[in-house]
Design an enzyme around this catalytic site. Structure first.
Site, mmCIF file in Angstrom:
data_model
loop_
_atom_site.group_PDB
_atom_site.id
_atom_site.type_symbol
_atom_site.label_atom_id
_atom_site.label_comp_id
_atom_site.label_asym_id
_atom_site.label_seq_id
_atom_site.Cartn_x
_atom_site.Cartn_y
_atom_site.Cartn_z
ATOM 1 N NE ARG A 259 41.349 46.034 49.759
ATOM 2 C CZ ARG A 259 40.897 45.851 48.523
ATOM 3 N NH1 ARG A 259 39.989 46.671 48.014
ATOM 4 N NH2 ARG A 259 41.331 44.854 47.791
ATOM 5 C CG HIS A 263 45.387 46.741 47.348
ATOM 6 N ND1 HIS A 263 45.485 45.937 48.460
ATOM 7 C CD2 HIS A 263 46.652 46.976 46.946
ATOM 8 C CE1 HIS A 263 46.775 45.688 48.702
ATOM 9 N NE2 HIS A 263 47.489 46.312 47.801
ATOM 10 C CE1 TYR A 273 39.018 43.890 44.713
ATOM 11 C CE2 TYR A 273 40.187 44.766 42.811
ATOM 12 C CZ TYR A 273 39.890 44.824 44.155
ATOM 13 O OH TYR A 273 40.433 45.801 44.936
HETATM 14 C C1 LIG Z 1 56.020 39.639 49.218
HETATM 15 C C2 LIG Z 1 55.010 40.497 48.579
HETATM 16 N N1 LIG Z 1 54.332 40.035 47.515
HETATM 17 C C3 LIG Z 1 53.420 40.804 46.900
HETATM 18 C C4 LIG Z 1 53.176 42.076 47.333
HETATM 19 C C5 LIG Z 1 52.213 42.955 46.555
HETATM 20 N N2 LIG Z 1 50.965 43.104 47.265
HETATM 21 C C6 LIG Z 1 50.770 44.143 48.087
HETATM 22 S S1 LIG Z 1 49.361 44.009 48.911
HETATM 23 C C7 LIG Z 1 48.952 42.551 48.155
HETATM 24 C C8 LIG Z 1 47.712 41.842 48.539
HETATM 25 C C9 LIG Z 1 47.670 41.589 49.993
HETATM 26 O O1 LIG Z 1 46.458 41.059 50.369
HETATM 27 P P1 LIG Z 1 46.133 40.671 51.858
HETATM 28 O O2 LIG Z 1 47.284 39.956 52.474
HETATM 29 O O3 LIG Z 1 44.849 39.985 51.869
HETATM 30 O O4 LIG Z 1 46.035 42.060 52.634
HETATM 31 P P2 LIG Z 1 45.117 43.337 52.353
HETATM 32 O O5 LIG Z 1 45.854 44.195 51.378
HETATM 33 O O6 LIG Z 1 43.811 42.868 51.853
HETATM 34 O O7 LIG Z 1 45.022 44.049 53.651
HETATM 35 C C10 LIG Z 1 49.934 42.199 47.254
HETATM 36 C C11 LIG Z 1 49.894 41.021 46.390
HETATM 37 C C12 LIG Z 1 53.925 42.524 48.450
HETATM 38 N N3 LIG Z 1 53.773 43.763 48.950
HETATM 39 N N4 LIG Z 1 54.813 41.721 49.065
#
Ligand SMILES: Cc1ncc(C[n+]2csc(CCOP(=O)(O)OP(=O)(O)O)c2C)c(N)n1
Lengths: 360, 325
Positions: A259, A263, A273
């Site tokens: 990406r 975020h 990071y």
């Molecule tokens: C159960 C849960 N835990 C934590 C979060 C908070 N959170 C939102 S996005 C994220 C990181 C997600 O990373 P990834 O799965 O790699 O997907 P990306 O955002 O990189 O597309 C976190 C920790 C959440 N939305 N749901």
């Protein structure tokens, strides 16, 4: 005693069709797409990149709300969606709004979703999808259920879900792929590995060398694909979809992507990071750049054509924002109405209370 | 003394305890290098190293299990759940495991774990981020639930929570993180868990609340003062267990009570407060005890949050009802 980890892990290699220079490196697997279809794929990627840029700008002006940027992930998101049919059911994560849009969610509703208006979650008739899941992993277990339902009904369709590299750490991830495997249910599980879960690098997420290999424990097929190569993502999705429909079981598909943005737009600062070097490395893999090169060399794409798409996108975005602005304001009475089929006593009372409050 | 926001006070409390006790470990999603999505753990990994302050893989049930296990190994874990709406993912670790550790081992094992987590409305988050779910855990015997309303209490309560030999859920209202600063001592101190505070003295009515609603109650009290009504405001600070003594003492003085919570009306902490009051002080009441709460829907989509959340006007209205009863 035999140690198998290394030999199992080494089997997972990235599948690619178009390399970074836009050259075909894997003729055998080149999907059978007409020139029109190839152009449509490009059109959608360009359009979605513009949508991302506009969404970020609108967010900064305080006119959007919750938004998770998508630039960099177009090939992964749109290449997979392009291989789906209307009858397939999508269970997206919060970053997967583009797939919903190309599956038929009107743009103004996508904006309303961002703004925290529930009309953004009301899928139009004929769009088989849930609104983006916020709870990471929840969509994976549910996908096993949708896929089993499709199988029981004997429909020729698949359930498709998306999560990120971080999502593969959730218990729900393992439960979802295992259940789907156990029922040989027609499901496609995408992991869009953009190497970071907010700030946490994938190396800290797991000791596994690839995320695709997690399929092995569930007894299902797993494949790692170049997520910056739209043709590769399309080909893998198409193939896996056919297998699923033919009763050969689900597939876990890891797309390697990036990406480019933060975020979300809620205060994330990627410089905390990620290094500039890494960003630059991935800029070179831009899915739009390599596909554009490929199409131009084929003689079916031009700057003019691209500019036309850009103008069209900007115009439609403007219209959609206007429509979102004009949509009736969200009310608490809307929420009360949608709690149960029949309102219990407490909600009946509160309905009256909020009707009065909101009429002031 | 230093001027601190609530989030700085929270960081300061963790820093204090990381220094004081080598068994304290701070972990969760993005808490390491990134310093947490709200920067609550800013600088802690740099100061104490990755052995003490670290990122976990993305799994709340994993984080909960890790905390239970590390506690069994004699550590004092301070895990973060990134948003409390994700509590459902870690519910078994909290209510099924941590809260029962002392009990089921007949006192052989304890679980000195402090789970920190942001919650609370008014900041336009997506679904399942802002929900007030303290009532879920308040119903679980075996774990304390603490909710500070200001920087001073946040530091003192968090230090007390980390030192507590039983599990504590420490909920941090997002709207309060940076909304104001106040004097916070740089040295260590504790605020007793289970003890409410009278934030404002009054004689005509008692407003009982916690978290962000303490500020709505104080604002309501100011408005009421203009009309010649003297409102006492109690900040519960701990919602499980509840400080009955402070409440009853105030009820005996004012004879009228309004309980205010951001959570929905059905069940919840305020219902418990009302029940305690009528069981212990019914003859001191001049009017029924009323509640100001959110309606009984799922937490508001953010577009209607301002209407959905209770505010000082709702409180004034309810106070007038109990005064004119
Ligand atoms: C159960 C849960 N835990 C934590 C979060 C908070 N959170 C939102 S996005 C994220 C990181 C997600 O990373 P990834 O799965 O790699 O997907 P990306 O955002 O990189 O597309 C976190 C920790 C959440 N939305 N749901």
């Amino acid at each position: 005693m035999k140690h198998v980890l290394e030999s199992v892990e080494s089997q997972f290699e990235m599948f690619q069709i178009l390399n970074e220079d836009g050259k075909i490196v894997n003729k055998d697997d080149m999907p059978d797409l007409s020139d029109e279809e190839l152009k449509e794929l490009m059109r959608r990627m360009v359009y979605t990149r513009i949508l991302d840029q506009r969404s970020i700008a609108l967010n900064r002006q305080g006119r959007l709300g919750f938004y998770a940027p998508t630039a960099g992930q177009e090939a992964s998101q749109l290449g997979s969606q392009f291989a789906l049919e209307k009858d397939d059911f999508i269970l997206p994560g919060y970053r997967d709004v583009p797939q919903l849009i190309w599956q038929g969610l009107p743009l103004y509703q996508a904006f309303l979703f961002s703004r925290g208006h529930f009309h953004g979650n009301q899928m139009p008739e004929g769009v088989n999808a849930l609104s983006p899941q916020i709870i990471i992993g929840a969509q994976y277990v549910q996908t096993a259920g949708v896929a089993l339902g499709i199988k029981k009904r004997g429909r020729k369709a698949v359930a498709v879900t998306y999560t990120g590299d971080g999502g593969t750490s959730q218990g729900d991830f393992y439960e979802g792929i295992n259940f789907a495997g156990a029922y040989k249910a027609p499901a496609l599980f995408f992991v869009q590995n953009n190497y970071f879960a907010i700030s946490v690098p994938v190396e800290k997420q797991t000791n596994a060398k690839t995320l695709a290999q997690k399929a092995v424990a569930a007894g299902i097929e797993g494949i790692q694909v170049d997520g910056m190569d739209v043709l590769a993502v399309y080909a893998v999705t198409k193939h896996s979809r056919e297998r699923a429909i033919n009763g050969e079981g689900p597939t876990l598909i890891e797309t390697l992507t990036y990406r480019y943005g933060p975020h979300t737009m809620a205060g994330d600062d990627p410089t905390r990071y990620r290094t500039e070097d890494l960003d630059n490395e991935w800029e070179k893999k831009d899915p739009l750049v390599r596909f554009r090169t490929f199409l131009e060399e084929k003689g079916i794409w031009s700057e003019e054509e691209e500019n036309k798409v850009i103008e069209e996108a900007k115009d439609e975005i403007k219209q959609a924002i206007k429509k979102a602005d004009e949509y009736p304001k969200q009310k608490v009475t809307d929420f009360i109405e949608n709690m149960f089929e029949e309102l219990p006593h407490n909600l009946q009372e509160q309905m009256e209370e909020y009707k009065e409050k909101e009429s002031k | 003394m230093a001027q601190m926001t609530m989030i700085q006070a929270i960081t300061d409390a963790m820093r204090t305890e990381l220094k004081n006790d080598e068994n304290v470990l701070v972990f969760g999603e993005d808490v390491g290098q990134n310093g947490g999505v709200f920067r609550a753990t800013e600088g802690l990994q740099d100061e104490f190293g990755e052995e003490r302050v670290f990122d976990t893989p993305l799994a709340e049930s994993g984080i909960g299990g890790l905390a239970v296990g590390l506690a069994l190994e004699g550590y004092r874990p301070v895990p973060e759940i990134q948003f409390f709406g994700f509590v459902y993912e870690v519910m078994d670790s909290i209510s099924g495991q941590l809260a029962r550790m002392r009990y089921r081992s007949g006192g052989h094992h304890t679980a000195p774990v402090t789970i920190r987590s942001p919650f609370g409305g008014g900041v336009h988050t997506p679904e399942l981020h802002a929900d007030s779910l303290e009532g879920l855990i308040a119903q679980q015997p075996g774990i304390k639930v603490v909710i500070p309303s200001n920087p001073y209490d946040a530091k003192g309560l968090l230090i007390a929570a980390i030192r507590d030999n039983d599990p504590v859920l420490f909920l941090e209202h997002m709207k309060l993180y940076r909304s104001f600063r106040e004097e916070v001592p740089e040295e260590e101190y504790t605020v007793e868990i289970g003890k409410a505070e009278v934030k404002r003295e009054g004689t005509d009515v008692t407003l009982i609340s916690y978290g962000a609603m303490v500020h709505a109650s104080l604002k309501a009290a100011e408005e009421l003062e203009k009309d010649g009504v003297s409102a006492e405001v109690i900040d519960l600070r701990t919602v499980s267990p509840i400080d009955i003594d402070t409440i009853i003492e105030s009820v005996k003085k004012t004879n009228r009570v309004v309980v205010v919570q951001e959570a929905q009306r059905q069940a919840g902490v305020s219902a418990n407060v009302v029940a305690e009051i009528q069981e212990r002080a019914i003859l001191h009441l001049e009017a029924p005890v009323l509640r100001v709460t959110a309606p009984d829907t799922v937490y508001s989509f953010s577009a209607a949050e301002e209407v959905w959340l209770p505010n000082h006007n709702d409180i004034v209205e309810k106070v007038n009802t109990v005064l004119n009863f």
